[in-house]
Design an enzyme around this catalytic site. Structure first.
Site, PDB file in Angstrom:
ATOM      1  N   GLY A  43       0.791  -1.234   0.000  1.00 45.82           N
ATOM      2  CA  GLY A  43       0.000   0.000   0.000  1.00 45.82           C
ATOM      3  C   GLY A  43       0.815   1.272   0.000  1.00 45.82           C
ATOM      4  N   GLU A  98       4.182   4.430   5.819  1.00 42.99           N
ATOM      5  CA  GLU A  98       3.026   3.542   5.964  1.00 42.99           C
ATOM      6  C   GLU A  98       1.811   4.177   5.309  1.00 42.99           C
ATOM      7  OE1 GLU A  98       1.616   0.881   6.388  1.00 42.99           O
ATOM      8  OE2 GLU A  98       1.879  -0.034   8.343  1.00 42.99           O
ATOM      9  N   ASP A  99       1.021   3.385   4.628  1.00 39.33           N
ATOM     10  CA  ASP A  99      -0.196   3.939   4.038  1.00 39.33           C
ATOM     11  C   ASP A  99      -1.181   4.400   5.110  1.00 39.33           C
ATOM     12  OD1 ASP A  99      -0.738   1.322   4.855  1.00 39.33           O
ATOM     13  OD2 ASP A  99      -1.365   0.620   2.886  1.00 39.33           O
ATOM     14  N   ASP A 102      -3.715   1.923  11.877  1.00 37.38           N
ATOM     15  CA  ASP A 102      -5.040   1.576  12.386  1.00 37.38           C
ATOM     16  C   ASP A 102      -4.905   1.166  13.859  1.00 37.38           C
ATOM     17  OD1 ASP A 102      -7.722   0.790  12.461  1.00 37.38           O
ATOM     18  OD2 ASP A 102      -7.412  -1.034  11.319  1.00 37.38           O
ATOM     19  N   LYS A 130      -5.745   6.566  11.885  1.00 35.45           N
ATOM     20  CA  LYS A 130      -7.031   6.387  12.587  1.00 35.45           C
ATOM     21  C   LYS A 130      -6.730   6.356  14.082  1.00 35.45           C
ATOM     22  CE  LYS A 130      -8.984   3.130   9.158  1.00 35.45           C
ATOM     23  NZ  LYS A 130      -9.456   1.738   8.985  1.00 35.45           N
ATOM     24  N   ASP A 158      -6.089  -1.491  -0.432  1.00 39.27           N
ATOM     25  CA  ASP A 158      -6.838  -2.514  -1.165  1.00 39.27           C
ATOM     26  C   ASP A 158      -7.929  -3.157  -0.326  1.00 39.27           C
ATOM     27  OD1 ASP A 158      -4.974  -3.935   0.571  1.00 39.27           O
ATOM     28  OD2 ASP A 158      -5.601  -5.724  -0.511  1.00 39.27           O
ATOM     29  N   ARG A 164      -6.418  -0.740  -5.399  1.00 31.56           N
ATOM     30  CA  ARG A 164      -5.218   0.054  -5.088  1.00 31.56           C
ATOM     31  C   ARG A 164      -5.007   1.176  -6.084  1.00 31.56           C
ATOM     32  NH1 ARG A 164      -2.349  -2.706  -1.145  1.00 31.56           N
ATOM     33  NH2 ARG A 164      -2.217  -4.962  -1.350  1.00 31.56           N
TER      34      ARG A 164
HETATM   35  P1  5GP Z   1      -2.681  -1.935  11.964  1.00 37.58           P
HETATM   36  O1  5GP Z   1      -1.619  -2.963  12.234  1.00 37.58           O
HETATM   37  O2  5GP Z   1      -2.314  -0.553  12.368  1.00 37.58           O
HETATM   38  O3  5GP Z   1      -4.004  -2.361  12.546  1.00 37.58           O
HETATM   39  O4  5GP Z   1      -2.959  -1.971  10.446  1.00 37.58           O
HETATM   40  C1  5GP Z   1      -2.137  -1.473   9.527  1.00 37.58           C
HETATM   41  C2  5GP Z   1      -2.379  -2.084   8.176  1.00 37.58           C
HETATM   42  O5  5GP Z   1      -3.724  -2.534   8.029  1.00 37.58           O
HETATM   43  C3  5GP Z   1      -2.194  -1.045   7.123  1.00 37.58           C
HETATM   44  O6  5GP Z   1      -0.860  -1.009   6.706  1.00 37.58           O
HETATM   45  C4  5GP Z   1      -3.143  -1.507   6.040  1.00 37.58           C
HETATM   46  O7  5GP Z   1      -2.496  -2.443   5.222  1.00 37.58           O
HETATM   47  C5  5GP Z   1      -4.250  -2.192   6.782  1.00 37.58           C
HETATM   48  N1  5GP Z   1      -5.394  -1.275   6.987  1.00 37.58           N
HETATM   49  C6  5GP Z   1      -5.754  -0.630   8.115  1.00 37.58           C
HETATM   50  N2  5GP Z   1      -6.848   0.124   7.929  1.00 37.58           N
HETATM   51  C7  5GP Z   1      -7.201  -0.045   6.626  1.00 37.58           C
HETATM   52  C8  5GP Z   1      -8.262   0.491   5.809  1.00 37.58           C
HETATM   53  O8  5GP Z   1      -9.121   1.299   6.188  1.00 37.58           O
HETATM   54  N3  5GP Z   1      -8.271   0.087   4.506  1.00 37.58           N
HETATM   55  C9  5GP Z   1      -7.359  -0.790   3.997  1.00 37.58           C
HETATM   56  N4  5GP Z   1      -7.473  -1.112   2.725  1.00 37.58           N
HETATM   57  N5  5GP Z   1      -6.340  -1.298   4.744  1.00 37.58           N
HETATM   58  C10 5GP Z   1      -6.273  -0.930   6.036  1.00 37.58           C
HETATM   59 MG    MG Z   2      -0.076  -1.847   5.093  1.00 31.39          MG
END
Ligand code: 5GP
Ligand code: MG
Length: 178
Positions: A43, A98-99, A102, A130, A158, A164
């Site tokens: 991403g 990082e995209d 979350d 977020k 994605d 994407r």
């Molecule tokens: P975390 O480990 O912070 O929960 O998640 C990070 C990863 O989850 C991001 O790099 C991304 O790949 C995916 N992710 C988190 N939120 C979203 C979202 O709203 N949409 C998409 N497509 N991927 C997300």
């Molecule tokens: Mg990611």
């Protein structure tokens, strides 16, 4: 693809402005440091290549891939290193790209990994953040947009490998995944 999008949150032009701003901030902070830009695949590619072209200084690029989502819309909690860096980062200044942040688990995992290898510094640039979804304490120093806890696609993000290449960021219609 457009018909699967409920609402556009950030247009191509919104994203472009955010990349210019972040690129300038990173340039200011890193222009004399020859940083290693670590792009988190897949991403982060779109965002990373747009931002580095706003930085008028020496830098190197490298790539890392971890998996946490396993194809759905909920984070799974466990993280696997899918592709490692191929450069020695000891004593180097790292900018993680990082995209989206979350729960924070992915970012924390990668930050800890790079710090354990003796990086001089590790900071994070995330296009989307977020903050209300955080389950582990971790922070991105450079953020494009703070967003509510919704599942987004486009501009690198994605759903099951698709969307994407949308030029904007939007909210996926819930009937696509329910
Ligand atoms: P975390 O480990 O912070 O929960 O998640 C990070 C990863 O989850 C991001 O790099 C991304 O790949 C995916 N992710 C988190 N939120 C979203 C979202 O709203 N949409 C998409 N497509 N991927 C997300
Ligand atoms: Mg990611």
């Amino acid at each position: 693809m457009d018909q699967d999008i409920d609402r556009i949150l950030y247009s191509k032009s919104d994203i472009n402005k955010a990349c210019i701003r972040l690129g300038q901030e990173l340039h200011q902070a890193y222009h004399d440091k020859n940083p290693v830009i670590v792009c988190v695949l897949t991403g982060g590619v779109f965002f990373t290549t747009d931002i580095v072209r706003e930085m008028d200084c020496n830098l190197e690029m490298n790539f890392i891939d971890v998996s946490s989502y396993h194809g759905g819309t909920e984070s799974s909690g466990s993280i696997d290193l899918v592709r490692d860096l191929d450069v020695d980062i000891k004593d180097r200044d790292i900018i993680l790209m990082e995209d989206i942040v979350d729960t924070g688990r992915t970012l924390k995992y990668i930050k800890d990994l790079l710090s354990s290898r003796g990086a001089a510094s590790v900071s994070t640039c995330a296009l989307l953040d977020k903050p209300t979804s955080r389950l582990v304490e971790v922070r991105a120093e450079y953020v494009g947009f703070e967003i509510p806890s919704e599942f987004l696609v486009g501009y690198g993000l994605d759903y099951k490998g698709i969307y994407r290449n949308l030029p904007y960021i939007g909210i996926l219609k819930s009937d696509v995944y329910t």
